[in-house]
Design a protein around this motif. Structure first.
Motif, PDB file in Angstrom:
ATOM      1  N   LEU A 118       0.986  -1.349  -0.097  1.00  0.00           N
ATOM      2  CA  LEU A 118       0.261   0.277  -0.030  1.00  0.00           C
ATOM      3  C   LEU A 118       1.241   0.313   0.127  1.00  0.00           C
ATOM      4  O   LEU A 118       1.336   2.312   0.868  1.00  0.00           O
ATOM      5  CB  LEU A 118      -0.764  -0.256   1.113  1.00  0.00           C
ATOM      6  CG  LEU A 118      -1.702   1.845   1.367  1.00  0.00           C
ATOM      7  CD1 LEU A 118      -3.037   1.523   0.627  1.00  0.00           C
ATOM      8  CD2 LEU A 118      -2.083   1.006   3.415  1.00  0.00           C
ATOM      9  N   LEU A 123       5.470   2.144  10.393  1.00  0.00           N
ATOM     10  CA  LEU A 123       5.408   2.186   8.176  1.00  0.00           C
ATOM     11  C   LEU A 123       6.693   1.017   7.704  1.00  0.00           C
ATOM     12  O   LEU A 123       7.900   1.265   8.652  1.00  0.00           O
ATOM     13  CB  LEU A 123       5.762   3.503   7.978  1.00  0.00           C
ATOM     14  CG  LEU A 123       4.127   4.338   7.952  1.00  0.00           C
ATOM     15  CD1 LEU A 123       3.819   5.077   6.795  1.00  0.00           C
ATOM     16  CD2 LEU A 123       2.847   3.329   8.387  1.00  0.00           C
ATOM     17  N   GLY A 148      -3.980   0.086   6.892  1.00  0.00           N
ATOM     18  CA  GLY A 148      -3.013  -1.050   6.678  1.00  0.00           C
ATOM     19  C   GLY A 148      -2.344  -1.825   6.549  1.00  0.00           C
ATOM     20  O   GLY A 148      -2.330  -2.808   6.797  1.00  0.00           O
ATOM     21  N   LYS A 149      -1.370  -1.135   7.588  1.00  0.00           N
ATOM     22  CA  LYS A 149      -1.317  -1.919   8.874  1.00  0.00           C
ATOM     23  C   LYS A 149      -1.637  -3.304   9.795  1.00  0.00           C
ATOM     24  O   LYS A 149      -1.329  -4.096   9.362  1.00  0.00           O
ATOM     25  CB  LYS A 149       0.008  -1.282   9.687  1.00  0.00           C
ATOM     26  CG  LYS A 149       1.293  -0.354   8.957  1.00  0.00           C
ATOM     27  CD  LYS A 149       2.157  -1.104   8.045  1.00  0.00           C
ATOM     28  CE  LYS A 149       2.807  -1.921   9.710  1.00  0.00           C
ATOM     29  NZ  LYS A 149       3.710  -2.732   8.452  1.00  0.00           N
ATOM     30  N   VAL A 179       3.384  -0.875   4.105  1.00  0.00           N
ATOM     31  CA  VAL A 179       2.819   0.089   3.341  1.00  0.00           C
ATOM     32  C   VAL A 179       4.001   0.954   3.874  1.00  0.00           C
ATOM     33  O   VAL A 179       5.073   1.347   4.194  1.00  0.00           O
ATOM     34  CB  VAL A 179       1.758   0.333   5.340  1.00  0.00           C
ATOM     35  CG1 VAL A 179       1.685   2.647   4.540  1.00  0.00           C
ATOM     36  CG2 VAL A 179       0.759  -0.156   5.643  1.00  0.00           C
ATOM     37  N   CYS A 191      -0.869  -5.193   5.062  1.00  0.00           N
ATOM     38  CA  CYS A 191       0.027  -4.735   4.341  1.00  0.00           C
ATOM     39  C   CYS A 191       1.150  -3.947   4.420  1.00  0.00           C
ATOM     40  O   CYS A 191       1.358  -3.754   5.285  1.00  0.00           O
ATOM     41  CB  CYS A 191      -0.672  -3.252   3.510  1.00  0.00           C
ATOM     42  SG  CYS A 191      -2.222  -3.516   2.714  1.00  0.00           S
ATOM     43  N   ALA A 208      -2.688   4.945   6.423  1.00  0.00           N
ATOM     44  CA  ALA A 208      -1.497   4.063   6.688  1.00  0.00           C
ATOM     45  C   ALA A 208      -1.246   2.645   7.625  1.00  0.00           C
ATOM     46  O   ALA A 208      -1.244   2.550   8.199  1.00  0.00           O
ATOM     47  CB  ALA A 208      -0.378   5.019   6.792  1.00  0.00           C
TER      48      ALA A 208
END
Ligand SMILES: NC(=O)c1ccc[n+]([C@@H]2O[C@H](COP(=O)([O-])OP(=O)(O)OC[C@H]3O[C@@H](n4cnc5c(N)ncnc54)[C@H](OP(=O)(O)O)[C@@H]3O)[C@@H](O)[C@H]2O)c1
Length: 340
Positions: A152, A195, A169-170, A176, A174, A166
């Protein structure tokens, strides 16, 4: 004689380029405190400044009509009830409203949502549990459709929406990578938001050089959450992977003048064909009726501290126009709010 004085920022002049204090007028008006039935008088504590305000200052229609001149700047607000003529609200209650850039507002109770300060800090109603959170959550989940193992890529990753996308997404498993302006913000993406990578777009002067670095760091993307548009997105688009999903959330790089220019940039649609990819614009207001879902999904992370809630607070009602301008300088991390 009136007990209260309302301070209001009127939007009086359309900006060309950057917005600033010269596009607003600060007025003080005595407030008659008589309340109609089911009306309350609210004193604002936090006032939101958001990039969409600059979109609505453009003369042309977008997803909305242009913001009219000569009225108080519209904005989401969190305040406390000062006086009430309703059995449902009492003085001291915290409320979310859309009262604009003014210190006081008379509101019908249908315009307000009561907030429980025990459940979450009240300012989160303008952030993770409000419009930016809704944008991040539904934009990512519905249009981005992240799967564990996906890469992502998020632009504007240190901002209100981006920092949440973000982190969500984690949570979805993902890898990221965030794009942000400057080494301090990139350090924040890695050390604060945890990230997997960060790219400082300001370190590059050409689309090709930025694209090369993005390719090195990401190896291509499955989901791109676009908060900024412009040349950053030009660099990102060709790096898509098979069946990638691009979520078009914002184009802040184009708001201060660029929206009135013809779109320039590489033609990327052939990449969408080659990779059978999708691209989808998303708008927070389309998900307003699904706030319960947002609270159910994200509320527990807010309570447990699993999502880092960042706010940049500017002190002082007088600072509102300058605070709006500062979004375009990248002065904030997380949600930018003005404390009245
Ligand atoms: N679709 C929707 O319903 C919806 C809802 C909310 C927000 N949005 C959009 O999402 C984006 C982010 O909104 P937000 O409220 O979360 O704001 P934000 O990211 O908290 O603040 C704006 C950030 O944009 C970056 N920026 C400013 N000018 C830039 C430029 N020329 N090029 C690249 N980056 C630039 C700055 O970060 P850097 O220091 O990293 O440059 C700045 O901190 C905006 O485009 C906004 O319009 C859309």
């Amino acid at each position: 004689m009136s007990l209260y004085t309302n301070r209001q920022w009127f939007y009086v002049k359309r900006p060309e380029g950057r917005v600033g204090a010269e596009h607003y007028e600060l007025r003080e008006t005595p407030m008659d405190e008589e309340l109609a039935i089911n009306e309350v008088l609210v004193e604002q504590r936090f006032i939101s400044v958001d990039p969409y305000m600059r979109i609505q200052q453009a003369e042309r229609n977008t997803y909305d009509l242009p913001h009219p001149l000569g009225i108080v700047q519209r904005a989401a607000t969190v305040g406390q009830v000062l006086q009430s003529n309703s059995s449902q609200f009492k003085p001291g209650d915290w409320v979310l409203g859309y009262s604009g850039w003014q210190t006081l507002a008379k509101c019908h109770i249908s315009e307000l949502q009561k907030l429980d300060p025990e459940l979450a800090p009240v300012s989160t109603a303008l952030g993770v549990l409000g419009m930016p959170g809704r944008t991040a959550w539904f934009g990512l989940m519905e249009a981005g459709r992240p799967r564990a193992g996906d890469t992502l890529l998020v632009s504007g990753a240190a901002g209100a929406v981006g920092s949440l996308v973000a982190q969500f997404g984690k949570k979805a498993g993902c890898k990221v990578i965030g794009i942000a302006g400057g080494p301090a913000k990139c350090e924040y993406l890695i050390n604060r938001l945890k990230l997997d990578g960060a790219v400082d777009y300001r370190a590059f002067s050409t689309t090709a050089a930025l694209a090369q670095e993005l390719e090195r760091v990401t190896g291509g993307w499955d989901v791109y959450f676009d908060n900024v548009g412009g040349w950053i997105t030009d660099a990102v688009m060709p790096l898509l992977k098979l069946r990638a999903r691009a979520v078009i959330c914002g184009a802040i790089a184009q708001y201060d003048g660029g929206l009135d220019q013809p779109d320039l940039g590489p033609r990327f649609l052939q990449h969408m064909l080659f990779k059978r990819a999708t691209i989808q614009g998303i708008l927070a207001r389309d998900f307003t009726h699904r706030m319960e879902e947002l609270r159910a999904a994200v509320g527990p992370w807010v309570k447990s501290g699993e999502v880092f809630l960042d706010e940049t607070i500017v002190e002082g009602f007088d600072q509102l126009p300058e605070a709006l301008n500062s979004l375009f300088e990248g002065a904030n991390t997380g949600k930018l709010l003005v404390k009245v």
